[in-house]
Design a protein around this motif. Structure first.
Motif, PDB file in Angstrom:
ATOM      1  N   PHE A 262      -0.122   4.454  -2.110  1.00  0.00           N
ATOM      2  CA  PHE A 262      -0.291   3.410  -1.110  1.00  0.00           C
ATOM      3  C   PHE A 262      -1.734   3.409  -0.633  1.00  0.00           C
ATOM      4  O   PHE A 262      -2.251   4.456  -0.230  1.00  0.00           O
ATOM      5  CB  PHE A 262       0.624   3.655   0.093  1.00  0.00           C
ATOM      6  CG  PHE A 262       2.083   3.606  -0.246  1.00  0.00           C
ATOM      7  CD1 PHE A 262       2.793   2.426  -0.121  1.00  0.00           C
ATOM      8  CD2 PHE A 262       2.751   4.741  -0.694  1.00  0.00           C
ATOM      9  CE1 PHE A 262       4.141   2.370  -0.447  1.00  0.00           C
ATOM     10  CE2 PHE A 262       4.094   4.701  -1.018  1.00  0.00           C
ATOM     11  CZ  PHE A 262       4.792   3.513  -0.889  1.00  0.00           C
ATOM     12  N   VAL A 263      -2.390   2.261  -0.693  1.00  0.00           N
ATOM     13  CA  VAL A 263      -3.710   2.153  -0.077  1.00  0.00           C
ATOM     14  C   VAL A 263      -3.510   2.283   1.421  1.00  0.00           C
ATOM     15  O   VAL A 263      -2.560   1.715   1.981  1.00  0.00           O
ATOM     16  CB  VAL A 263      -4.381   0.804  -0.448  1.00  0.00           C
ATOM     17  CG1 VAL A 263      -5.656   0.592   0.357  1.00  0.00           C
ATOM     18  CG2 VAL A 263      -4.661   0.747  -1.940  1.00  0.00           C
ATOM     19  N   GLU A 264      -4.361   3.077   2.055  1.00  0.00           N
ATOM     20  CA  GLU A 264      -4.241   3.307   3.495  1.00  0.00           C
ATOM     21  C   GLU A 264      -4.150   1.977   4.239  1.00  0.00           C
ATOM     22  O   GLU A 264      -4.957   1.069   4.019  1.00  0.00           O
ATOM     23  CB  GLU A 264      -5.457   4.105   3.978  1.00  0.00           C
ATOM     24  CG  GLU A 264      -5.371   4.533   5.424  1.00  0.00           C
ATOM     25  CD  GLU A 264      -6.571   5.383   5.805  1.00  0.00           C
ATOM     26  OE1 GLU A 264      -6.363   6.542   6.168  1.00  0.00           O
ATOM     27  OE2 GLU A 264      -7.708   4.878   5.718  1.00  0.00           O
ATOM     28  N   GLY A 265      -3.119   1.858   5.079  1.00  0.00           N
ATOM     29  CA  GLY A 265      -2.923   0.666   5.890  1.00  0.00           C
ATOM     30  C   GLY A 265      -2.186  -0.469   5.196  1.00  0.00           C
ATOM     31  O   GLY A 265      -1.960  -1.512   5.791  1.00  0.00           O
ATOM     32  N   VAL A 266      -1.799  -0.269   3.938  1.00  0.00           N
ATOM     33  CA  VAL A 266      -1.079  -1.295   3.178  1.00  0.00           C
ATOM     34  C   VAL A 266       0.352  -0.808   2.958  1.00  0.00           C
ATOM     35  O   VAL A 266       0.577   0.323   2.546  1.00  0.00           O
ATOM     36  CB  VAL A 266      -1.776  -1.571   1.818  1.00  0.00           C
ATOM     37  CG1 VAL A 266      -0.981  -2.582   1.005  1.00  0.00           C
ATOM     38  CG2 VAL A 266      -3.205  -2.050   2.041  1.00  0.00           C
ATOM     39  N   GLU A 267       1.316  -1.670   3.247  1.00  0.00           N
ATOM     40  CA  GLU A 267       2.719  -1.267   3.142  1.00  0.00           C
ATOM     41  C   GLU A 267       3.238  -1.270   1.714  1.00  0.00           C
ATOM     42  O   GLU A 267       4.077  -0.457   1.357  1.00  0.00           O
ATOM     43  CB  GLU A 267       3.602  -2.169   4.013  1.00  0.00           C
ATOM     44  CG  GLU A 267       3.537  -1.823   5.485  1.00  0.00           C
ATOM     45  CD  GLU A 267       3.940  -0.371   5.765  1.00  0.00           C
ATOM     46  OE1 GLU A 267       5.017   0.065   5.308  1.00  0.00           O
ATOM     47  OE2 GLU A 267       3.174   0.326   6.428  1.00  0.00           O
ATOM     48  N   ASP A 268       2.790  -2.196   0.909  1.00  0.00           N
ATOM     49  CA  ASP A 268       3.299  -2.284  -0.462  1.00  0.00           C
ATOM     50  C   ASP A 268       2.619  -1.250  -1.352  1.00  0.00           C
ATOM     51  O   ASP A 268       1.401  -1.046  -1.264  1.00  0.00           O
ATOM     52  CB  ASP A 268       3.073  -3.684  -1.025  1.00  0.00           C
ATOM     53  CG  ASP A 268       3.908  -4.742  -0.313  1.00  0.00           C
ATOM     54  OD1 ASP A 268       5.018  -4.413   0.149  1.00  0.00           O
ATOM     55  OD2 ASP A 268       3.441  -5.892  -0.219  1.00  0.00           O
ATOM     56  N   PRO A 269       3.365  -0.627  -2.259  1.00  0.00           N
ATOM     57  CA  PRO A 269       2.771   0.379  -3.132  1.00  0.00           C
ATOM     58  C   PRO A 269       1.848  -0.248  -4.174  1.00  0.00           C
ATOM     59  O   PRO A 269       2.120  -1.334  -4.693  1.00  0.00           O
ATOM     60  CB  PRO A 269       3.983   1.028  -3.793  1.00  0.00           C
ATOM     61  CG  PRO A 269       5.048  -0.017  -3.748  1.00  0.00           C
ATOM     62  CD  PRO A 269       4.793  -0.815  -2.495  1.00  0.00           C
TER      63      PRO A 269
END
Length: 143
Positions: free
Chosen positions: A103-110
């Motif tokens: 997960f990119v930091e701060g992003v909910e979708d994988p």
């Protein structure tokens, strides 16, 4: 042919933050696929060390990777931070299959998800050995 959706953040029980590095990007401007496998290895072994199971110099048993895989959904690039989600998907007598999410930091979708299987072996003989009770208990805690 349709693919199953990637697992959400809520599917994972532990997260390891990792910063992308300058040399992680390939000529196409995104993190190269081989780097994801390094992140999987880092997340699993960092957790094992953190909970006091893995002694990389003298511990017994040791985990040997026997299978890995990864599905990609979105690009990651330098400079970004990622959070690698970890959970135990299958616990055998001497093996563990982990599910991992990138997960990119701060992003909910994988951005990606993977699986990683260790077979635990005796350090000297390199033969499979049953997981000690302390290992099994800790691993069950993130299943």
């Amino acid at each position: 042919m349709s693919r199953e959706p990637l697992r959400p953040r809520t599917a994972y029980h532990h997260f390891t933050p990792i910063s992308t590095r300058w040399h992680d990007n390939d000529v196409y401007g995104h993190v190269n696929n081989v780097v994801y496998y390094s992140w999987f290895d880092t997340a699993v072994n960092s957790w094992l060390i953190e909970v006091g199971l893995l002694d990389i110099e003298n511990g017994n048993p040791i985990g040997l990777v026997v299978e890995t895989g990864c599905r990609y959904a979105a690009s990651v690039e330098f400079p970004q931070r990622v959070e690698v989600g970890l959970k135990v998907a299958r616990l055998g007598s001497s093996s563990v299959t982990y599910h991992l999410g990138i997960f990119v930091e701060g992003v909910e979708d994988p951005a990606a998800e993977g699986q990683f299987t260790h077979v635990y072996v005796d350090r000297d003989t390199r033969r499979p050995t049953p997981l000690p009770d302390a290992w099994r208990q800790a691993l069950e805690g993130i299943a």
